[in-house]
Design a protein around this motif. Structure first.
Motif, PDB file in Angstrom:
ATOM      1  N   TYR A 295      75.442  -8.581  -7.380  1.00 60.10           N
ATOM      2  CA  TYR A 295      76.386  -9.693  -7.452  1.00 60.10           C
ATOM      3  C   TYR A 295      77.279  -9.544  -6.224  1.00 60.10           C
ATOM      4  CZ  TYR A 295      75.106 -10.018 -12.440  1.00 60.10           C
ATOM      5  OH  TYR A 295      74.439 -10.148 -13.634  1.00 60.10           O
ATOM      6  N   GLU A 296      77.331 -10.572  -5.392  1.00 59.46           N
ATOM      7  CA  GLU A 296      78.117 -10.518  -4.158  1.00 59.46           C
ATOM      8  C   GLU A 296      79.295 -11.483  -4.196  1.00 59.46           C
ATOM      9  OE1 GLU A 296      78.350  -8.733  -1.594  1.00 59.46           O
ATOM     10  OE2 GLU A 296      76.435  -7.866  -1.015  1.00 59.46           O
ATOM     11  N   TRP A 297      80.385 -11.078  -3.567  1.00 59.70           N
ATOM     12  CA  TRP A 297      81.506 -11.982  -3.313  1.00 59.70           C
ATOM     13  C   TRP A 297      81.197 -12.740  -2.029  1.00 59.70           C
ATOM     14  CZ3 TRP A 297      87.203 -10.473  -4.445  1.00 59.70           C
ATOM     15  CH2 TRP A 297      87.320  -9.995  -5.754  1.00 59.70           C
ATOM     16  N   CYS A 298      81.217 -14.062  -2.098  1.00 60.33           N
ATOM     17  CA  CYS A 298      80.852 -14.874  -0.928  1.00 60.33           C
ATOM     18  C   CYS A 298      81.693 -16.138  -0.827  1.00 60.33           C
ATOM     19  CB  CYS A 298      79.383 -15.311  -1.007  1.00 60.33           C
ATOM     20  SG  CYS A 298      78.175 -13.987  -0.870  1.00 60.33           S
ATOM     21  N   MET A 299      81.832 -16.638   0.387  1.00 58.59           N
ATOM     22  CA  MET A 299      82.307 -17.995   0.590  1.00 58.59           C
ATOM     23  C   MET A 299      81.084 -18.897   0.423  1.00 58.59           C
ATOM     24  SD  MET A 299      85.348 -17.003   1.099  1.00 58.59           S
ATOM     25  CE  MET A 299      86.124 -18.643   1.137  1.00 58.59           C
TER      26      MET A 299
ATOM     27  N   ILE B  21      84.787 -11.903   4.291  1.00 57.41           N
ATOM     28  CA  ILE B  21      83.975 -12.431   3.183  1.00 57.41           C
ATOM     29  C   ILE B  21      82.850 -13.258   3.789  1.00 57.41           C
ATOM     30  CG2 ILE B  21      83.947 -13.694   1.004  1.00 57.41           C
ATOM     31  CD1 ILE B  21      86.968 -13.390   0.867  1.00 57.41           C
ATOM     32  N   ARG B  22      81.620 -12.863   3.483  1.00 55.05           N
ATOM     33  CA  ARG B  22      80.453 -13.511   4.083  1.00 55.05           C
ATOM     34  C   ARG B  22      80.062 -14.788   3.344  1.00 55.05           C
ATOM     35  NH1 ARG B  22      79.811  -8.006   5.051  1.00 55.05           N
ATOM     36  NH2 ARG B  22      79.395  -7.506   2.876  1.00 55.05           N
ATOM     37  N   LEU B  23      79.311 -15.629   4.033  1.00 57.14           N
ATOM     38  CA  LEU B  23      78.687 -16.782   3.392  1.00 57.14           C
ATOM     39  C   LEU B  23      77.464 -16.313   2.614  1.00 57.14           C
ATOM     40  CD1 LEU B  23      78.854 -19.260   6.396  1.00 57.14           C
ATOM     41  CD2 LEU B  23      80.129 -19.499   4.253  1.00 57.14           C
ATOM     42  N   THR B  24      77.058 -17.057   1.595  1.00 63.28           N
ATOM     43  CA  THR B  24      75.877 -16.685   0.808  1.00 63.28           C
ATOM     44  C   THR B  24      74.640 -16.559   1.697  1.00 63.28           C
ATOM     45  OG1 THR B  24      75.514 -19.022   0.289  1.00 63.28           O
ATOM     46  CG2 THR B  24      76.746 -17.727  -1.324  1.00 63.28           C
TER      47      THR B  24
ATOM     48  N   LEU C 201      75.760 -17.884  -9.781  1.00 63.67           N
ATOM     49  CA  LEU C 201      75.847 -18.027 -11.230  1.00 63.67           C
ATOM     50  C   LEU C 201      77.160 -18.680 -11.686  1.00 63.67           C
ATOM     51  CD1 LEU C 201      74.308 -14.629 -12.422  1.00 63.67           C
ATOM     52  CD2 LEU C 201      73.172 -16.819 -12.017  1.00 63.67           C
ATOM     53  N   ALA C 202      78.073 -18.898 -10.725  1.00 68.26           N
ATOM     54  CA  ALA C 202      79.304 -19.615 -11.067  1.00 68.26           C
ATOM     55  C   ALA C 202      79.015 -21.097 -11.309  1.00 68.26           C
ATOM     56  CB  ALA C 202      80.332 -19.466  -9.956  1.00 68.26           C
TER      57      ALA C 202
ATOM     58  N   PHE D 298      84.656 -20.331  -2.946  1.00 66.44           N
ATOM     59  CA  PHE D 298      84.440 -18.895  -3.098  1.00 66.44           C
ATOM     60  C   PHE D 298      83.752 -18.614  -4.422  1.00 66.44           C
ATOM     61  CE2 PHE D 298      85.835 -14.997  -5.195  1.00 66.44           C
ATOM     62  CZ  PHE D 298      85.385 -14.044  -4.292  1.00 66.44           C
ATOM     63  N   THR D 299      82.864 -17.618  -4.424  1.00 64.42           N
ATOM     64  CA  THR D 299      82.229 -17.172  -5.666  1.00 64.42           C
ATOM     65  C   THR D 299      82.114 -15.651  -5.678  1.00 64.42           C
ATOM     66  OG1 THR D 299      80.243 -17.246  -7.055  1.00 64.42           O
ATOM     67  CG2 THR D 299      79.900 -17.462  -4.672  1.00 64.42           C
ATOM     68  N   PRO D 300      82.375 -15.000  -6.823  1.00 60.23           N
ATOM     69  CA  PRO D 300      82.106 -13.568  -6.963  1.00 60.23           C
ATOM     70  C   PRO D 300      80.767 -13.327  -7.660  1.00 60.23           C
ATOM     71  CG  PRO D 300      83.461 -14.280  -8.776  1.00 60.23           C
ATOM     72  CD  PRO D 300      83.142 -15.526  -7.971  1.00 60.23           C
ATOM     73  N   LEU D 301      80.020 -14.421  -7.869  1.00 64.11           N
ATOM     74  CA  LEU D 301      78.826 -14.365  -8.726  1.00 64.11           C
ATOM     75  C   LEU D 301      77.554 -14.782  -8.007  1.00 64.11           C
ATOM     76  CD1 LEU D 301      80.378 -15.963 -11.950  1.00 64.11           C
ATOM     77  CD2 LEU D 301      80.137 -13.534 -11.412  1.00 64.11           C
ATOM     78  N   PHE D 302      77.489 -14.549  -6.687  1.00 62.60           N
ATOM     79  CA  PHE D 302      76.247 -14.844  -5.986  1.00 62.60           C
ATOM     80  C   PHE D 302      75.265 -13.710  -6.294  1.00 62.60           C
ATOM     81  CE2 PHE D 302      73.507 -14.760  -2.118  1.00 62.60           C
ATOM     82  CZ  PHE D 302      72.851 -15.956  -2.390  1.00 62.60           C
ATOM     83  N   PHE D 303      74.224 -14.042  -7.041  1.00 58.78           N
ATOM     84  CA  PHE D 303      73.283 -13.038  -7.539  1.00 58.78           C
ATOM     85  C   PHE D 303      71.947 -13.142  -6.815  1.00 58.78           C
ATOM     86  CE2 PHE D 303      69.939 -11.699 -10.597  1.00 58.78           C
ATOM     87  CZ  PHE D 303      70.335 -10.388 -10.787  1.00 58.78           C
TER      88      PHE D 303
END
Length: 346
Positions: free
Chosen positions: A204-208, A235-238, A258-259, A330-335
């Protein structure tokens, strides 16, 4: 907050930092960030020092407010925060296809909440990699209390230079941790090296998100608030995460934010307009009591000088996270799940 809880929080604040040095550590940490004149390249060059100072300062606050698992999760209606966090960890274990007896690596494991949950859920042996001494000592104690110290352990090390031989783990995962890496490709390359061929890495990654506009001042302010409040060099892009995985040699099996489509917003626990008895400490009222109790404890000398400053930048992070979530930038849920391919001879 109970008096005992407040004293536990005050006692734990600062981690391995001497209590008399907390204020100095706060000032040094703040100077890394844009809000205080710092820049991205300096943060990347000094990421290990910056992230260590951050977790020395905030771990007790995290554990007090969030529990043993320092991460977000998508939620269903009627589901508590704790239930969603456990389901989120089980989901990751199922996506990795973990089997009893396998040797698994948790990259950036915190105090080991997910490590213990996943080990019990999948009957695997999990090693937590962490570069912060205070979190490791706390995690070992919690492992002992949970009765998993025979199958789970911690190793102190930098995930940019892992202290493991090649091809040793049956699976690797990271939960909102590799966002602290100054270079995604370098971090993913190390994960690739220690993972056995044919096996998978999930994170799970934190991403813009793609909605982030680097030329929008409000977007930049939100990004900067998240970076200072959460110890991030950038903070990286997905898409940058996916590109880094492929460059490191992985085959990306699938990925999704997943957000998107979550019935309950991931940032709801931090939203000051939301009230919940089950996660009272995270609500506006709970945070107000905590803030004033910390202020009082610092005033009478029971909490080290600088304690209030730590809570202030955590509040700034909460504001940035809620703002980023609401605007969907922003998302902390890039899986993602990525596989290390077999070599030609294999």
């Amino acid at each position: 907050m109970s008096k005992a809880g407040a004293l536990d929080l005050a006692t734990g604040l600062g981690g391995k930092i001497d209590k008399s040095d907390v204020l100095t550590a706060v000032e040094k940490y703040e100077k890394y960030h844009v809000c205080y004149g710092g820049d991205e390249e300096e943060r990347k060059a000094n990421y290990s020092d910056m992230v260590n100072k951050y977790y020395d300062l905030v771990t007790s606050f995290y554990e007090f407010g969030w529990g043993e698992s320092f991460h977000f999760a998508p939620r269903f209606k009627g589901e508590s925060l704790r239930e969603s966090i456990k389901r989120h960890e089980h989901f990751l274990a199922l996506q990795l296809g973990l089997k009893p007896g396998q040797k698994v690596l948790d990259v950036g494991c915190g105090i080991g909440g997910p490590l213990r949950e996943i080990a019990r859920f999948s009957s695997t042996s999990v090693t937590g990699l962490n570069n912060n001494e205070y979190q490791i000592s706390r995690g070992k104690e919690l492992n002992r209390i949970a009765g998993v110290d025979g199958t789970c352990d911690f190793v102190k090390g930098d995930f940019m230079k892992m202290p493991f031989p090649d091809n040793i783990f049956d699976a690797v995962y990271a939960i909102e941790a590799t966002c602290h890496a100054p270079d995604a490709y370098g971090c993913y390359s190390e994960i690739y090296r220690v993972l056995k061929p044919g096996q998978c890495f999930a994170a799970y990654e934190w991403c813009m998100t793609d909605s982030f506009d680097p030329h929008n001042q409000e977007h930049q302010k939100i990004k900067a608030e998240i970076e200072i409040g959460d110890g991030l060099p950038d903070i990286r892009l997905t898409g940058q995460c996916i590109d880094a995985l492929k460059k490191a040699g992985f085959e990306v099996m699938w990925s999704k934010d997943l957000a998107v489509g979550s019935p309950v917003p991931w940032y709801l626990p931090l939203d000051t307009s939301h009230f919940s008895l089950s996660s009272f400490r995270l609500t506006a009222v709970g945070r107000f009591f905590t803030k004033n109790m910390v202020k009082a404890l610092e005033f009478v000398g029971l909490a080290p000088k600088g304690s209030q400053r730590v809570q202030d930048f955590l509040e700034k992070a909460a504001e940035g996270l809620v703002g980023g979530g609401r605007k969907e930038i922003f998302t902390p849920l890039f899986f993602f799940v990525a596989r290390k391919p077999y070599s030609g001879s294999q």
